[in-house]
Design a protein around this motif. Structure first.
Motif, mmCIF file in Angstrom:
data_model
loop_
_atom_site.group_PDB
_atom_site.id
_atom_site.type_symbol
_atom_site.label_atom_id
_atom_site.label_comp_id
_atom_site.label_asym_id
_atom_site.label_seq_id
_atom_site.Cartn_x
_atom_site.Cartn_y
_atom_site.Cartn_z
ATOM 1 N N SER A 155 10.719 -10.393 -5.034
ATOM 2 C CA SER A 155 9.272 -10.251 -5.211
ATOM 3 C C SER A 155 8.889 -8.783 -5.353
ATOM 4 O O SER A 155 8.045 -8.425 -6.197
ATOM 5 C CB SER A 155 8.542 -10.868 -4.018
ATOM 6 O OG SER A 155 8.813 -12.245 -3.912
ATOM 7 N N LEU A 156 9.479 -7.928 -4.536
ATOM 8 C CA LEU A 156 9.190 -6.497 -4.622
ATOM 9 C C LEU A 156 9.581 -5.956 -5.989
ATOM 10 O O LEU A 156 8.836 -5.180 -6.609
ATOM 11 C CB LEU A 156 9.955 -5.768 -3.512
ATOM 12 C CG LEU A 156 9.625 -4.298 -3.278
ATOM 13 C CD1 LEU A 156 8.167 -4.118 -2.896
ATOM 14 C CD2 LEU A 156 10.528 -3.727 -2.183
ATOM 15 N N LEU A 157 10.724 -6.378 -6.481
ATOM 16 C CA LEU A 157 11.171 -5.941 -7.802
ATOM 17 C C LEU A 157 10.269 -6.502 -8.909
ATOM 18 O O LEU A 157 9.867 -5.775 -9.822
ATOM 19 C CB LEU A 157 12.615 -6.376 -8.018
ATOM 20 C CG LEU A 157 13.266 -5.959 -9.335
ATOM 21 C CD1 LEU A 157 14.735 -5.601 -9.105
ATOM 22 C CD2 LEU A 157 13.184 -7.055 -10.396
ATOM 23 N N ALA A 158 9.939 -7.779 -8.833
ATOM 24 C CA ALA A 158 9.147 -8.422 -9.882
ATOM 25 C C ALA A 158 7.753 -7.816 -9.985
ATOM 26 O O ALA A 158 7.252 -7.573 -11.092
ATOM 27 C CB ALA A 158 9.056 -9.923 -9.614
ATOM 28 N N VAL A 159 7.109 -7.564 -8.855
ATOM 29 C CA VAL A 159 5.757 -6.994 -8.886
ATOM 30 C C VAL A 159 5.795 -5.577 -9.438
ATOM 31 O O VAL A 159 4.924 -5.171 -10.231
ATOM 32 C CB VAL A 159 5.121 -7.025 -7.487
ATOM 33 C CG1 VAL A 159 3.774 -6.306 -7.488
ATOM 34 C CG2 VAL A 159 4.938 -8.464 -7.021
ATOM 35 N N GLY A 160 6.803 -4.786 -9.050
ATOM 36 C CA GLY A 160 6.924 -3.443 -9.614
ATOM 37 C C GLY A 160 7.133 -3.477 -11.113
ATOM 38 O O GLY A 160 6.520 -2.706 -11.859
ATOM 39 N N CYS A 161 7.990 -4.363 -11.580
ATOM 40 C CA CYS A 161 8.226 -4.495 -13.024
ATOM 41 C C CYS A 161 6.965 -4.984 -13.743
ATOM 42 O O CYS A 161 6.672 -4.557 -14.872
ATOM 43 C CB CYS A 161 9.393 -5.448 -13.282
ATOM 44 S SG CYS A 161 11.014 -4.763 -12.866
ATOM 45 N N PHE A 162 6.220 -5.886 -13.119
ATOM 46 C CA PHE A 162 4.971 -6.364 -13.715
ATOM 47 C C PHE A 162 4.002 -5.207 -13.954
ATOM 48 O O PHE A 162 3.418 -5.074 -15.042
ATOM 49 C CB PHE A 162 4.333 -7.409 -12.797
ATOM 50 C CG PHE A 162 2.945 -7.811 -13.203
ATOM 51 C CD1 PHE A 162 2.745 -8.784 -14.172
ATOM 52 C CD2 PHE A 162 1.833 -7.218 -12.620
ATOM 53 C CE1 PHE A 162 1.459 -9.148 -14.563
ATOM 54 C CE2 PHE A 162 0.549 -7.575 -12.989
ATOM 55 C CZ PHE A 162 0.368 -8.542 -13.973
ATOM 56 N N LEU A 163 3.824 -4.371 -12.951
ATOM 57 C CA LEU A 163 2.899 -3.242 -13.087
ATOM 58 C C LEU A 163 3.375 -2.244 -14.130
ATOM 59 O O LEU A 163 2.582 -1.716 -14.918
ATOM 60 C CB LEU A 163 2.717 -2.557 -11.734
ATOM 61 C CG LEU A 163 1.871 -3.330 -10.711
ATOM 62 C CD1 LEU A 163 1.995 -2.707 -9.339
ATOM 63 C CD2 LEU A 163 0.415 -3.364 -11.157
ATOM 64 N N VAL A 301 -5.337 0.102 0.676
ATOM 65 C CA VAL A 301 -6.016 -0.351 -0.543
ATOM 66 C C VAL A 301 -7.256 0.506 -0.811
ATOM 67 O O VAL A 301 -7.521 0.908 -1.955
ATOM 68 C CB VAL A 301 -6.399 -1.842 -0.416
ATOM 69 C CG1 VAL A 301 -7.321 -2.259 -1.557
ATOM 70 C CG2 VAL A 301 -5.143 -2.699 -0.400
ATOM 71 N N LEU A 302 -8.025 0.816 0.236
ATOM 72 C CA LEU A 302 -9.216 1.659 0.063
ATOM 73 C C LEU A 302 -8.835 3.073 -0.359
ATOM 74 O O LEU A 302 -9.478 3.675 -1.225
ATOM 75 C CB LEU A 302 -10.019 1.692 1.359
ATOM 76 C CG LEU A 302 -10.668 0.360 1.781
ATOM 77 C CD1 LEU A 302 -11.316 0.508 3.152
ATOM 78 C CD2 LEU A 302 -11.695 -0.070 0.741
ATOM 79 N N ARG A 308 -6.386 7.343 -7.255
ATOM 80 C CA ARG A 308 -6.040 6.820 -8.578
ATOM 81 C C ARG A 308 -4.773 5.963 -8.565
ATOM 82 O O ARG A 308 -3.937 6.036 -9.455
ATOM 83 C CB ARG A 308 -5.896 7.958 -9.579
ATOM 84 C CG ARG A 308 -7.194 8.721 -9.815
ATOM 85 C CD ARG A 308 -7.012 9.810 -10.834
ATOM 86 N NE ARG A 308 -8.284 10.490 -11.104
ATOM 87 C CZ ARG A 308 -8.414 11.515 -11.946
ATOM 88 N NH1 ARG A 308 -7.354 11.976 -12.608
ATOM 89 N NH2 ARG A 308 -9.593 12.076 -12.139
ATOM 90 N N LEU A 309 -4.638 5.153 -7.539
ATOM 91 C CA LEU A 309 -3.511 4.231 -7.447
ATOM 92 C C LEU A 309 -4.016 2.817 -7.153
ATOM 93 O O LEU A 309 -3.302 1.999 -6.572
ATOM 94 C CB LEU A 309 -2.539 4.671 -6.332
ATOM 95 C CG LEU A 309 -1.761 5.963 -6.565
ATOM 96 C CD1 LEU A 309 -1.015 6.359 -5.310
ATOM 97 C CD2 LEU A 309 -0.806 5.829 -7.737
ATOM 98 N N ARG A 310 -5.246 2.531 -7.571
ATOM 99 C CA ARG A 310 -5.875 1.284 -7.175
ATOM 100 C C ARG A 310 -5.031 0.066 -7.551
ATOM 101 O O ARG A 310 -4.668 -0.739 -6.710
ATOM 102 C CB ARG A 310 -7.263 1.172 -7.805
ATOM 103 C CG ARG A 310 -7.971 -0.135 -7.462
ATOM 104 C CD ARG A 310 -9.321 -0.204 -8.162
ATOM 105 N NE ARG A 310 -10.195 0.860 -7.703
ATOM 106 C CZ ARG A 310 -11.348 1.180 -8.298
ATOM 107 N NH1 ARG A 310 -11.725 0.518 -9.386
ATOM 108 N NH2 ARG A 310 -12.105 2.140 -7.818
ATOM 109 N N ALA A 311 -4.706 -0.081 -8.835
ATOM 110 C CA ALA A 311 -3.976 -1.272 -9.272
ATOM 111 C C ALA A 311 -2.571 -1.306 -8.685
ATOM 112 O O ALA A 311 -2.066 -2.372 -8.314
ATOM 113 C CB ALA A 311 -3.915 -1.309 -10.800
#
Length: 511
Positions: A155-163, A301-302, A308-311
């Motif tokens: 999951s950690l890898l997939a989300v990083g690749c998605f972004l 998150v806030l 500039r790292l919101r997403a």
């Protein structure tokens, strides 16, 4: 004559841009060090003397040469069996299996963190990796044959690749990583892959710049490919997909509205499975970090919006929360390993928040020292629980070895069958098949088991005040060594089991 005043100024200073101090990139020495330490801790604490747990035995038996596979119930997926198959084909050694998985999990942690290098600063990745790898659950399940840690790393890898793929259309490697990561998660646990895909799909549809067919198709294709073996098996062995889903729901206690927050909190004391979770919360210190995690994630998150790292921070936070939903709201029991995927993703915003606190507080050395002390105390608590869990695993291995040895002395040797109490682990140690005539793992009828007993050794194991089934009441009764938490263990051994000569001699002497 009017005087003209002049102002002498030094070099003009450009005010720092918001987020300049949090620019992504940096070296990989920090994440690599975390992965190495994580691996070494596993090798030092969890390899020697540890036996296989009940679930592990089910998974390993599927790919162990010369051993009948244990019953594979509807909720299970075969991803973890594929992962260990190369090693089990070479050796039956549990120690070798532990070393193999420890090395793989350390490498997997580094790879998953490395994917995030273009997205987050190296120090954030280092601290996030340390926060996740420092949990007793993460260390304990690193060398175990269980899918949850691998879902977390995938999951950690997939989300990083998605972004990365969403932000850079030219990053084809990230797109391939997204598909592979989602397929890997789905292969390990199909339902977790669906909960992971949900927030990523919503993000891809809602953010205009990310609304690309290839991104969505890759995401969906990864889930479909990873789920395919589970779906095919549903039609081959369970009567269809709907039937398998229905049976899985029954085994998991009927999915529905169940608030399991308190159950999960109490399980953090070291309970590997809390079902039913009726234990008292005697060690509140083990849950302090659990209460600190939500405000740290919210703070991260806030803060991400300011730097500039919101997403980059919001997406893993949402994905982590989505992965936690079924285990906090829909299942009426708890196991700490269930939330490992959520912890892996939530560690990113939590690390960002902790670093900001350490760097913003004044005086900075005092703040940094205070934060280090808190993290040190956290690790002491975590490793206290880990040490207890490792000790219990070693005790279990010895106890099950004694039971299997006693059955062997009573003539229960391959080809043989064990049924009843703790049949899966006892049978695997004795190199027998495990068969149950009732319960979730029912795989044989009483009549069929009685018929098998006519031509091969069969042992029915009971404990406490339990009585044997009718077909075994006339069989030879033998007392077995107790197991941890299970006392007055007896075996009813079929007449087809020939006792070893040493046992016969001892019985003649005492007669």
């Amino acid at each position: 004559m009017a005087q003209t005043s002049t102002t002498v100024s030094g070099p003009r200073r450009t005010p720092p841009r918001p987020g300049a101090a949090w620019r992504a990139g940096g070296g990989l020495a920090g994440p690599a060090a975390v992965a190495v330490v994580y691996t070494l801790v596993q090798l030092a604490l969890l390899v020697a003397g540890a036996g296989l747990g009940w679930d592990e035995t089910v998974y390993v038996s599927q790919v162990s040469p010369g051993v009948d596979a244990a019953f594979f119930s509807a909720p299970r997926a075969r991803g973890i069996t594929f992962l260990v198959a190369p090693l089990t084909a070479l050796t039956p050694s549990v120690e070798a299996l532990r070393v193999y998985l420890a090395l793989l999990s350390g490498a997997g942690l580094f790879l998953a963190l490395r994917v995030w290098r273009p997205l987050l600063p190296a120090r954030v990745l280092t601290l996030a990796g340390a926060l996740f790898a420092g949990l007793w659950i993460t260390v304990l399940y690193g060398p175990q044959v269980m899918p949850n840690l691998w879902v977390a790393l995938g999951s950690l890898l997939a989300v990083g690749c998605f972004l990365r793929a969403a932000r850079d259309r030219a990053d084809r490697a990230a797109l391939a990583g997204l598909g592979a990561g989602m397929a890997f998660v789905a292969l390990m646990r199909p339902t977790d892959a669906c909960w992971l895909a949900l927030p990523l799909t919503v993000a891809a549809l809602c953010v205009g710049a990310w609304r690309r067919p290839v991104l969505l198709l890759t995401l969906v294709a990864g889930v479909v490919v990873g789920c395919a073996p589970w779906v095919v098996e549903a039609y081959l062995s369970y009567g269809g997909l709907v039937a398998r889903l229905r049976r899985a729901d029954e085994i998991q206690g009927a999915l529905g509205w169940h608030l399991a927050f308190y159950d999960q909190l109490r399980a953090l004391q070291g309970r590997l499975l809390c079902r039913p979770c009726d234990v008292a919360w005697r060690r509140p210190g083990t849950g302090v970090w659990w209460f600190a995690l939500p405000p740290l994630v919210a703070g991260g998150v806030l803060l991400a919006a300011r730097v500039r790292l919101r997403a980059v921070v919001l997406v893993p936070a949402l994905a982590g929360l989505s992965l936690a939903v079924p285990y906090l709201l829909l299942i009426g029991y708890a196991a700490p390993r269930f939330l490992l995927p959520a912890y892996a993703l939530l560690a990113l915003p939590a690390a960002l928040c902790l670093l900001w606190i350490a760097e913003a507080a004044r005086p900075r050395p005092v703040a940094a020292a205070g934060l280090a002390l808190l993290l040190g105390a956290h690790l002491v608590v975590q490793y206290g629980i880990l040490d207890g869990a490792a000790a219990r695993a070693r005790v279990n291995r010895t106890a099950f070895g004694r039971v299997a040895a006693e059955l062997g002395r009573q003539g229960v040797r391959p080809p043989c069958v064990v049924s009843g109490e703790e049949a899966v682990r006892i049978a695997f140690r004795a190199r027998c098949a495990s068969r149950q005539t009732g319960g979730h793992d029912a795989s044989i009828t009483p009549a069929r088991l009685a018929a098998l007993a006519r031509d091969r050794p069969v042992a029915v194991v009971v404990s406490g005040a339990d009585e044997p089934p009718a077909y075994a009441r006339s069989w030879r009764l033998r007392r077995l060594p107790d197991l941890p938490g299970t006392h007055h263990l007896r075996a009813y051994v079929s007449p087809s089991a020939g006792r070893s000569p040493s046992v016969l001699v001892m019985e003649v002497i005492f007669i």
